[in-house]
Scaffold this motif. Structure first.
Motif, PDB file in Angstrom:
ATOM      1  N   GLY A 244      23.958 -69.795 -20.838  1.00 49.62           N
ATOM      2  CA  GLY A 244      24.879 -68.891 -19.750  1.00 49.62           C
ATOM      3  C   GLY A 244      24.378 -68.340 -18.613  1.00 49.62           C
ATOM      4  N   LEU A 245      23.006 -68.385 -18.588  1.00 46.79           N
ATOM      5  CA  LEU A 245      22.265 -67.623 -17.505  1.00 46.79           C
ATOM      6  C   LEU A 245      22.107 -68.856 -16.542  1.00 46.79           C
ATOM      7  CD1 LEU A 245      19.689 -65.381 -19.306  1.00 46.79           C
ATOM      8  CD2 LEU A 245      21.737 -64.652 -17.991  1.00 46.79           C
ATOM      9  N   PRO A 246      22.051 -68.449 -15.337  1.00 49.45           N
ATOM     10  CA  PRO A 246      21.856 -69.476 -14.117  1.00 49.45           C
ATOM     11  C   PRO A 246      20.629 -69.695 -13.958  1.00 49.45           C
ATOM     12  CG  PRO A 246      22.432 -67.370 -13.112  1.00 49.45           C
ATOM     13  CD  PRO A 246      22.677 -67.147 -14.477  1.00 49.45           C
ATOM     14  N   LEU A 247      19.811 -70.439 -14.549  1.00 49.57           N
ATOM     15  CA  LEU A 247      18.384 -70.410 -14.601  1.00 49.57           C
ATOM     16  C   LEU A 247      17.831 -71.158 -13.259  1.00 49.57           C
ATOM     17  CD1 LEU A 247      17.634 -71.978 -17.974  1.00 49.57           C
ATOM     18  CD2 LEU A 247      17.617 -69.444 -17.380  1.00 49.57           C
ATOM     19  N   SER A 248      18.588 -71.880 -12.333  1.00 52.01           N
ATOM     20  CA  SER A 248      18.165 -72.361 -11.338  1.00 52.01           C
ATOM     21  C   SER A 248      18.324 -71.526 -10.129  1.00 52.01           C
ATOM     22  CB  SER A 248      19.000 -73.523 -10.965  1.00 52.01           C
ATOM     23  OG  SER A 248      20.431 -73.213 -10.914  1.00 52.01           O
ATOM     24  N   SER A 249      18.945 -70.285 -10.426  1.00 48.31           N
ATOM     25  CA  SER A 249      19.092 -69.329  -9.155  1.00 48.31           C
ATOM     26  C   SER A 249      18.099 -68.326  -9.177  1.00 48.31           C
ATOM     27  CB  SER A 249      20.351 -68.481  -9.555  1.00 48.31           C
ATOM     28  OG  SER A 249      21.684 -69.551  -9.409  1.00 48.31           O
ATOM     29  N   TYR A 250      17.174 -68.177 -10.064  1.00 44.10           N
ATOM     30  CA  TYR A 250      16.090 -67.346  -9.988  1.00 44.10           C
ATOM     31  C   TYR A 250      15.250 -67.641  -8.618  1.00 44.10           C
ATOM     32  CZ  TYR A 250      17.715 -65.185 -14.365  1.00 44.10           C
ATOM     33  OH  TYR A 250      18.660 -64.673 -15.111  1.00 44.10           O
ATOM     34  N   LEU A 251      14.439 -66.708  -8.059  1.00 44.45           N
ATOM     35  CA  LEU A 251      13.608 -66.721  -7.437  1.00 44.45           C
ATOM     36  C   LEU A 251      12.266 -67.016  -7.685  1.00 44.45           C
ATOM     37  CD1 LEU A 251      14.729 -64.058  -4.698  1.00 44.45           C
ATOM     38  CD2 LEU A 251      15.838 -66.274  -5.214  1.00 44.45           C
ATOM     39  N   ALA A 252      11.977 -68.585  -7.916  1.00 42.86           N
ATOM     40  CA  ALA A 252      10.790 -69.213  -8.221  1.00 42.86           C
ATOM     41  C   ALA A 252      10.721 -70.575  -8.035  1.00 42.86           C
ATOM     42  CB  ALA A 252      10.569 -68.773  -9.959  1.00 42.86           C
ATOM     43  N   PRO A 253       9.713 -71.280  -8.066  1.00 38.91           N
ATOM     44  CA  PRO A 253       9.811 -72.589  -7.941  1.00 38.91           C
ATOM     45  C   PRO A 253      10.159 -73.501  -9.031  1.00 38.91           C
ATOM     46  CG  PRO A 253       7.527 -71.998  -7.980  1.00 38.91           C
ATOM     47  CD  PRO A 253       8.217 -70.850  -8.247  1.00 38.91           C
ATOM     48  N   GLY A 254      10.879 -72.814  -9.829  1.00 32.74           N
ATOM     49  CA  GLY A 254      11.510 -73.669 -11.050  1.00 32.74           C
ATOM     50  C   GLY A 254      11.505 -72.506 -12.073  1.00 32.74           C
ATOM     51  N   PRO A 255      12.168 -72.956 -13.258  1.00 33.34           N
ATOM     52  CA  PRO A 255      12.291 -71.895 -14.365  1.00 33.34           C
ATOM     53  C   PRO A 255      11.170 -71.540 -15.075  1.00 33.34           C
ATOM     54  CG  PRO A 255      13.546 -73.930 -14.913  1.00 33.34           C
ATOM     55  CD  PRO A 255      12.696 -74.205 -13.532  1.00 33.34           C
ATOM     56  N   ILE A 256      11.125 -70.079 -14.988  1.00 34.05           N
ATOM     57  CA  ILE A 256       9.959 -69.415 -15.787  1.00 34.05           C
ATOM     58  C   ILE A 256      10.510 -69.055 -17.247  1.00 34.05           C
ATOM     59  CG2 ILE A 256       8.253 -67.698 -15.825  1.00 34.05           C
ATOM     60  CD1 ILE A 256       8.492 -67.597 -12.682  1.00 34.05           C
ATOM     61  N   LEU A 257       9.577 -69.470 -18.144  1.00 28.92           N
ATOM     62  CA  LEU A 257      10.130 -69.001 -19.429  1.00 28.92           C
ATOM     63  C   LEU A 257       9.403 -67.679 -19.907  1.00 28.92           C
ATOM     64  CD1 LEU A 257      11.486 -69.485 -22.385  1.00 28.92           C
ATOM     65  CD2 LEU A 257       9.504 -71.156 -22.860  1.00 28.92           C
ATOM     66  N   PRO A 258      10.115 -66.690 -20.047  1.00 28.94           N
ATOM     67  CA  PRO A 258       9.494 -65.316 -20.695  1.00 28.94           C
ATOM     68  C   PRO A 258       9.494 -65.582 -22.077  1.00 28.94           C
ATOM     69  CG  PRO A 258      11.408 -64.866 -19.685  1.00 28.94           C
ATOM     70  CD  PRO A 258      11.398 -66.405 -19.440  1.00 28.94           C
ATOM     71  N   TYR A 259       8.315 -65.232 -22.728  1.00 26.73           N
ATOM     72  CA  TYR A 259       8.503 -65.388 -24.124  1.00 26.73           C
ATOM     73  C   TYR A 259       7.544 -64.097 -24.922  1.00 26.73           C
ATOM     74  CZ  TYR A 259       7.944 -67.052 -29.156  1.00 26.73           C
ATOM     75  OH  TYR A 259       7.925 -67.158 -30.404  1.00 26.73           O
ATOM     76  N   ALA A 260       7.947 -63.619 -25.869  1.00 25.07           N
ATOM     77  CA  ALA A 260       7.214 -62.330 -26.232  1.00 25.07           C
ATOM     78  C   ALA A 260       6.851 -62.940 -28.034  1.00 25.07           C
ATOM     79  CB  ALA A 260       7.907 -61.019 -26.580  1.00 25.07           C
ATOM     80  N   ALA A 261       5.425 -63.055 -28.009  1.00 20.58           N
ATOM     81  CA  ALA A 261       5.119 -63.566 -29.444  1.00 20.58           C
ATOM     82  C   ALA A 261       4.701 -62.206 -30.295  1.00 20.58           C
ATOM     83  CB  ALA A 261       3.657 -64.286 -29.384  1.00 20.58           C
ATOM     84  N   SER A 262       4.689 -61.150 -29.616  1.00 20.50           N
ATOM     85  CA  SER A 262       4.711 -59.862 -30.517  1.00 20.50           C
ATOM     86  C   SER A 262       5.237 -58.783 -30.122  1.00 20.50           C
ATOM     87  CB  SER A 262       3.056 -59.586 -30.652  1.00 20.50           C
ATOM     88  OG  SER A 262       2.446 -59.230 -29.115  1.00 20.50           O
ATOM     89  N   ARG A 263       5.289 -57.529 -30.618  1.00 20.75           N
ATOM     90  CA  ARG A 263       5.966 -56.389 -30.123  1.00 20.75           C
ATOM     91  C   ARG A 263       4.898 -55.311 -30.451  1.00 20.75           C
ATOM     92  NH1 ARG A 263      12.227 -56.508 -31.699  1.00 20.75           N
ATOM     93  NH2 ARG A 263      13.003 -57.756 -29.903  1.00 20.75           N
ATOM     94  N   GLY A 264       4.538 -54.288 -29.206  1.00 21.29           N
ATOM     95  CA  GLY A 264       3.606 -53.338 -29.913  1.00 21.29           C
ATOM     96  C   GLY A 264       2.245 -54.032 -29.331  1.00 21.29           C
ATOM     97  N   CYS A 265       1.163 -53.224 -29.775  1.00 22.80           N
ATOM     98  CA  CYS A 265       0.016 -53.841 -29.323  1.00 22.80           C
ATOM     99  C   CYS A 265      -1.079 -53.651 -30.517  1.00 22.80           C
ATOM    100  CB  CYS A 265      -0.559 -52.774 -28.223  1.00 22.80           C
ATOM    101  SG  CYS A 265      -2.444 -53.165 -27.741  1.00 22.80           S
ATOM    102  N   TYR A 266      -1.909 -54.770 -30.732  1.00 27.88           N
ATOM    103  CA  TYR A 266      -2.536 -54.889 -32.198  1.00 27.88           C
ATOM    104  C   TYR A 266      -3.536 -53.700 -31.860  1.00 27.88           C
ATOM    105  CZ  TYR A 266      -5.888 -57.765 -29.346  1.00 27.88           C
ATOM    106  OH  TYR A 266      -6.887 -58.164 -28.455  1.00 27.88           O
ATOM    107  N   TRP A 267      -4.126 -53.462 -30.720  1.00 33.22           N
ATOM    108  CA  TRP A 267      -5.158 -52.294 -30.553  1.00 33.22           C
ATOM    109  C   TRP A 267      -4.572 -51.001 -30.811  1.00 33.22           C
ATOM    110  CZ3 TRP A 267     -10.206 -52.034 -30.757  1.00 33.22           C
ATOM    111  CH2 TRP A 267     -10.761 -50.965 -30.188  1.00 33.22           C
ATOM    112  N   ASN A 268      -3.497 -50.565 -29.990  1.00 33.26           N
ATOM    113  CA  ASN A 268      -2.776 -49.186 -30.145  1.00 33.26           C
ATOM    114  C   ASN A 268      -3.781 -48.170 -30.099  1.00 33.26           C
ATOM    115  OD1 ASN A 268      -0.382 -48.115 -30.128  1.00 33.26           O
ATOM    116  ND2 ASN A 268      -0.133 -48.250 -32.656  1.00 33.26           N
TER     117      ASN A 268
END
Length: 510
Positions: A244-268
């Motif tokens: 549902g998001l208009p991926l071609s409308s973002y201001l970048a030279p193509g789709p950027i995939l944001p992805y979080a492999a963790s939450r918080g910080c392992y050092w902390n």
């Protein structure tokens, strides 16, 4: 089927899809909850840029409006990023076109990265509530009227959730809440996101929004939302959903995939870190599942770049990416550690698609680093920078000035360290320290809260070494930035988009 509308509000950067609402949808949908995603930030800012503004009679305004369609198209093509001068011109003209949309709203200023209203303080609960009550005066009111009624009439959501992450989103968010409360009083309103989490983590927190917002959620929102829908969490480690998001409308030279492999910080353990103050628990998705997600998402979205959102990509995930490349160029934030000082490992990372790593150096003084509990040595930092440079991986280095352990002498040590390693530093981010009111140190140093407003996050403090914010600014402006090698690094930073576009300007980006 139960339904929820998840909204990412203005104003934030326009380079990639929002991470918060897409992660929530990824969790909720497999549990039978229908999610509709709305990137109000993207849609509303493009709406304002495209409106027929009453341009002032000057060359700059005329040029910004005349070129806006061409500039929007150019920012979405790879060709522009091969010409930094043309890129700078295009984004500055787009920013000015956006500014023109606000010129009839007295006291309001807007940019591609910020929103301010001199009559309303986003850190004052009463001002936020007043913004909700007077939503018709909002710069975004015409967009609310044109976009939201047909969407809400079609979806008829039981809940409307808004992800408020940045201070620049606060006033527009409350104007949006006021509109929704007035026009759709039957919908239940939920407010979450990073800024809400910070406010609610303050021991002084007393909810000022109870009459407007039905639920305020601190921290990860998946389980609280599932409870609202009387659903029990049975599926874990679900990938984000971008439907549902208009991926071609973002201001970048193509789709950027944001992805979080963790939450918080392992050092902390770092002093003054929000993760430490908010007692965020570290949660990591197993690397094998991360790779499965990335391969599936890349087939679906065909991104030109993966943006790892982790506070620090773990050494285990770095090793996994090096051994099993995701097939797309990628970048993210990582701690400085021994693994990155290995030239062979860095070359392997580069071969896996790593084009840039963001590094929190903070200081070139070992005493300051030790006081901050960074857990790194300057000797190691030097070896890491050398190994990354030799491998062809660009670096985005973060420096922090004005911490309680620093004085002019330590700041000059940071400058000297930066000069010695300037060839290995591709981009620089300079920040002046703010004392979080929730940190332990805030109680030990005399001072006053930046603003007496009830939602203030930082306090002004009497620096134990007479190194206040004004002195830091003078040093940065008159000494640090005037070093030719440092000035050259700072000029590389993409205006407005900064690290979100930096990877596209690295030598090895395909």
């Amino acid at each position: 089927m139960s339904s929820i509308l998840l909204i990412h509000p203005p104003v934030a950067k326009l380079g990639e899809p929002p991470a918060g609402i897409t992660a929530l949808a990824g969790c909720l949908q497999p549990h039978g909850i229908d999610c509709t995603l709305l990137d109000a930030n993207l849609e509303a800012l493009l709406f304002l840029i495209g409106r027929q503004a009453d341009a002032r009679q000057d060359t700059r305004s005329d040029r910004a409006l005349r070129h806006r369609d061409a500039n929007l198209a150019a920012v979405r093509t790879p060709e522009l990023y091969r010409h930094p001068g043309r890129y700078h011109k295009a984004v500055h003209e787009l920013n000015y076109a956006l500014q023109l949309a606000a010129h009839s709203h007295l006291g309001v200023s807007i940019s591609l990265t910020n929103y301010q209203d001199e009559h309303h303080n986003p850190l004052a609960g009463n001002d936020l509530l007043n913004t909700a009550e007077t939503f018709q005066n909002s710069l975004f009111f015409p967009w609310f009227c044109s976009r939201l009624p047909p969407l809400l009439d079609a979806v008829k959501p039981l809940y409307i959730g808004i992800s408020l992450c940045y201070l620049s989103q606060a006033l527009p968010t409350f104007a949006l809440l006021g509109f929704l409360k007035d026009r759709y009083p039957e919908a239940r309103l939920i407010l979450g996101g990073g800024l809400i989490t910070s406010w609610m983590s303050n021991p002084r927190w007393h909810n000022p929004f109870a009459g407007l917002v039905d639920h305020c959620i601190a921290g990860p929102g998946e389980e609280p939302l599932l409870r609202l829908f009387s659903a029990q969490k049975t599926k874990t480690h679900q990938p984000p959903v971008y439907t549902g998001l208009p991926l071609s409308s973002y201001l970048a030279p193509g789709p950027i995939l944001p992805y979080a492999a963790s939450r918080g910080c392992y050092w902390n353990r770092c002093s003054f870190c929000p993760e430490t103050a908010e007692q965020s628990r570290y949660q990591q998705t197993p690397p094998a599942i991360v790779l499965d997600h990335l391969h599936s998402l890349c087939r679906q979205l065909q991104p030109v770049l993966i943006h790892f959102l982790d506070n620090a990509i773990s050494p285990l995930l770095l090793q996994t990416l090096a051994e099993q490349p995701p097939g797309v160029s990628w970048y993210g934030f990582t701690r400085i550690h021994e693994q990155l000082a290995d030239p062979d490992f860095c070359r392997q990372l580069r071969a896996s698609g790593c084009v840039l790593l963001k590094l929190g150096l903070e200081s070139g003084s070992q005493e300051v680093l030790d006081t901050m509990h960074k857990g790194i040595r300057l000797e190691l930092i030097s070896r890491v920078l050398a190994a990354l440079q030799a491998a062809g991986i660009a670096t985005y280095v973060y420096l922090l000035f004005g911490t309680p352990a620093e004085s002019l002498a330590e700041a000059r040590q940071t400058m000297e360290f930066t000069l010695r390693h300037h060839a290995a530093i591709t981009f620089l981010n300079l920040a002046i320290f703010n004392m979080p009111i929730t940190s332990d140190e805030a109680h030990r140093l005399p001072g006053t809260i930046f603003s007496e407003s009830n939602l203030s996050l930082y306090k002004d403090f009497v620096h134990p070494r007479n190194w206040d914010r004004r002195a830091v600014r003078i040093f940065l402006d008159r000494e640090f930035r005037r070093q030719p090698q440092i000035a050259a690094i700072l000029r590389r930073d993409p205006p407005f988009f900064s690290s979100n576009h930096a990877a596209f300007f690295t030598e090895n980006y395909p």
